[in-house]
Design a protein around this motif. Sequence first.
Motif, PDB file in Angstrom:
ATOM      1  N   THR A  59       0.845  -1.211   0.000  1.00  0.00           N
ATOM      2  CA  THR A  59       0.000   0.000   0.000  1.00  0.00           C
ATOM      3  C   THR A  59       0.871   1.249   0.000  1.00  0.00           C
ATOM      4  O   THR A  59       0.606   2.211  -0.740  1.00  0.00           O
ATOM      5  N   GLY A  60       1.918   1.238   0.815  1.00  0.00           N
ATOM      6  CA  GLY A  60       2.845   2.356   0.817  1.00  0.00           C
ATOM      7  C   GLY A  60       3.537   2.531  -0.520  1.00  0.00           C
ATOM      8  O   GLY A  60       3.708   3.661  -1.012  1.00  0.00           O
ATOM      9  N   LEU A  61       3.929   1.413  -1.146  1.00  0.00           N
ATOM     10  CA  LEU A  61       4.573   1.483  -2.452  1.00  0.00           C
ATOM     11  C   LEU A  61       3.619   2.030  -3.505  1.00  0.00           C
ATOM     12  O   LEU A  61       4.010   2.833  -4.364  1.00  0.00           O
ATOM     13  N   ALA A  62       2.349   1.617  -3.442  1.00  0.00           N
ATOM     14  CA  ALA A  62       1.355   2.123  -4.399  1.00  0.00           C
ATOM     15  C   ALA A  62       1.171   3.633  -4.253  1.00  0.00           C
ATOM     16  O   ALA A  62       1.074   4.359  -5.248  1.00  0.00           O
ATOM     17  N   LEU A  63       1.129   4.104  -3.015  1.00  0.00           N
ATOM     18  CA  LEU A  63       1.016   5.550  -2.787  1.00  0.00           C
ATOM     19  C   LEU A  63       2.221   6.289  -3.358  1.00  0.00           C
ATOM     20  O   LEU A  63       2.076   7.329  -4.012  1.00  0.00           O
ATOM     21  N   LEU A  64       3.413   5.745  -3.132  1.00  0.00           N
ATOM     22  CA  LEU A  64       4.633   6.386  -3.630  1.00  0.00           C
ATOM     23  C   LEU A  64       4.656   6.424  -5.154  1.00  0.00           C
ATOM     24  O   LEU A  64       4.946   7.467  -5.758  1.00  0.00           O
ATOM     25  N   LEU A  65       4.341   5.292  -5.793  1.00  0.00           N
ATOM     26  CA  LEU A  65       4.372   5.245  -7.252  1.00  0.00           C
ATOM     27  C   LEU A  65       3.330   6.187  -7.856  1.00  0.00           C
ATOM     28  O   LEU A  65       3.603   6.886  -8.843  1.00  0.00           O
ATOM     29  N   ALA A  66       2.132   6.199  -7.285  1.00  0.00           N
ATOM     30  CA  ALA A  66       1.084   7.086  -7.804  1.00  0.00           C
ATOM     31  C   ALA A  66       1.497   8.551  -7.656  1.00  0.00           C
ATOM     32  O   ALA A  66       1.279   9.365  -8.573  1.00  0.00           O
ATOM     33  N   TRP A  67       2.107   8.896  -6.531  1.00  0.00           N
ATOM     34  CA  TRP A  67       2.562  10.274  -6.312  1.00  0.00           C
ATOM     35  C   TRP A  67       3.646  10.664  -7.308  1.00  0.00           C
ATOM     36  O   TRP A  67       3.624  11.751  -7.887  1.00  0.00           O
ATOM     37  N   ARG A  82      -7.776   7.167  -9.368  1.00  0.00           N
ATOM     38  CA  ARG A  82      -7.894   5.977 -10.225  1.00  0.00           C
ATOM     39  C   ARG A  82      -6.522   5.340 -10.443  1.00  0.00           C
ATOM     40  O   ARG A  82      -6.385   4.109 -10.473  1.00  0.00           O
ATOM     41  N   LEU A  83      -5.505   6.185 -10.595  1.00  0.00           N
ATOM     42  CA  LEU A  83      -4.155   5.667 -10.769  1.00  0.00           C
ATOM     43  C   LEU A  83      -3.711   4.887  -9.532  1.00  0.00           C
ATOM     44  O   LEU A  83      -3.191   3.770  -9.641  1.00  0.00           O
ATOM     45  N   PHE A  84      -3.910   5.465  -8.345  1.00  0.00           N
ATOM     46  CA  PHE A  84      -3.530   4.763  -7.114  1.00  0.00           C
ATOM     47  C   PHE A  84      -4.287   3.456  -6.978  1.00  0.00           C
ATOM     48  O   PHE A  84      -3.693   2.411  -6.643  1.00  0.00           O
ATOM     49  N   LEU A  85      -5.596   3.475  -7.217  1.00  0.00           N
ATOM     50  CA  LEU A  85      -6.393   2.255  -7.065  1.00  0.00           C
ATOM     51  C   LEU A  85      -5.906   1.166  -8.006  1.00  0.00           C
ATOM     52  O   LEU A  85      -5.817  -0.014  -7.623  1.00  0.00           O
TER      53      LEU A  85
END
Length: 339
Positions: A59-67, A82-85
Motif C-alpha cells: 500500500t505504501g509502495l502504491a502511494l509512492l508510485l502514484a505520487w 484511479r491511478l492509485f487504485l
Amino acid sequence: MLGAGIQGAMLGRVQGRRALIYGAALATLPDLDVLMSYPDPVSLMTYHRGFSHSVFVLTGLALLLAWLIRKYWPQAPYSGRRLFLTIWLVLVTHPILDAFTVYGTQLFWPLATIPESWSAIFIIDPVYTVPLLLAVLFAIAFGLKRTARRLLVAALVFSTAYLGFGLAGRMAAEHRVREAMQGQGIAVAELRATPMPFNTLVWRVIAKTPDGHYYEAVSSLFDRETPEWVRLPLNLDIGQALAGVPLHERLRWFTDDWLRYDAIGDALVVSDLRMGMAGHYTFRFKMAERAADGAWKPVTPSVWPTDRGGWSELKLVLRRILHAQPPLPLAQWSELAKE
C-alpha cells in the motif's frame, strides 16, 4: 496475467496495450524477494513471501508510485485516485492470490501472525489462468477497445469466483473427511484440506490425532463412498531433539506446526506435510545428525532429496476425480517418507 488484466481493465482505454505490459511488470514486484540470498533452505522458504508480500508495504509502495507518476506526468488523462487504485490492486492481488495457495504468505508483515495459507487452489491451475490468458491475448491482438476491456473484466470476475469455488471445495472436503472419521471413532485434533495437483475437485486431507499420529486422506467432490486414508506417525519424540532450535521453531511457525520427523540413517529429516502427497512431500530438510554417542546434533539445514511424484502418480490423481475405485495407493506412497 492477473496484473495485466487488472490494469488493462482499469486504464486500458487510455494506455492501450501498454497497460497490459505495465500491469504484468508491476505485478511481478512482490516476487523480487527471490533475488535475496539466504544461508539455508529453511530461511529461503520461510522468508519468501515475507515483507515484499505485505499489504502494508505494498500500500505504501502504491502511494509512492502514484505520487511520483502524478508529479512527473501531471497531464496524465486519469485521476490520481484511479491511478492509485489501479497500482494498489495490481500489487496487492499478487500476495492475496498467493495466500489462496497452501505455501504461506505473510500478508500482514511485520505482524508476527502465522502466514496466510487458505489452500483454495493449487499453485498451478489452468482453470484459473487460461481465461485470463485468453482475455489478455485478445486484448493484445485487437487492442484495448470496449470488447477487450469487457472480456478482461469477465475473466477477472470468473477467476475471482473460481477462488470462491476452491474455498467451498476445501470446506466440503474437510467436512466430509471429519464426518467419516468421527463415524469410525477416530479422534481428530486438527484437520486441513489442500487441492491435489492442477484442480479443485479432488482434495488431500491431513488430520492430526491426539496420540501423535496423522491421517492422509483423499476426497473428491463426486465421491459417494467413504474417503480412503492411511494412518501415519508424526514421530514427535524424535522432533524433541530440535526443541528450541531457532530455524526449527521458525519452520514450525511458518507451517503452523504441520511437520513430520523421520530418522533416516544418521539424519533427522523434517517434512512439511502441507505440500505434496502422501510420501511425496515437496519440502524436506535435514536438520540434525546423529553424533557418536547416539544423540542428535542440530546442523545447518539442507534440502533432503524427495520423490515428488511423476506422470504415473498424476494420472492416478486425475483419474481419482471421477473414480473412487481403485483408491489411491496411499499406504504404498507413504513408505517413501522413510527414505
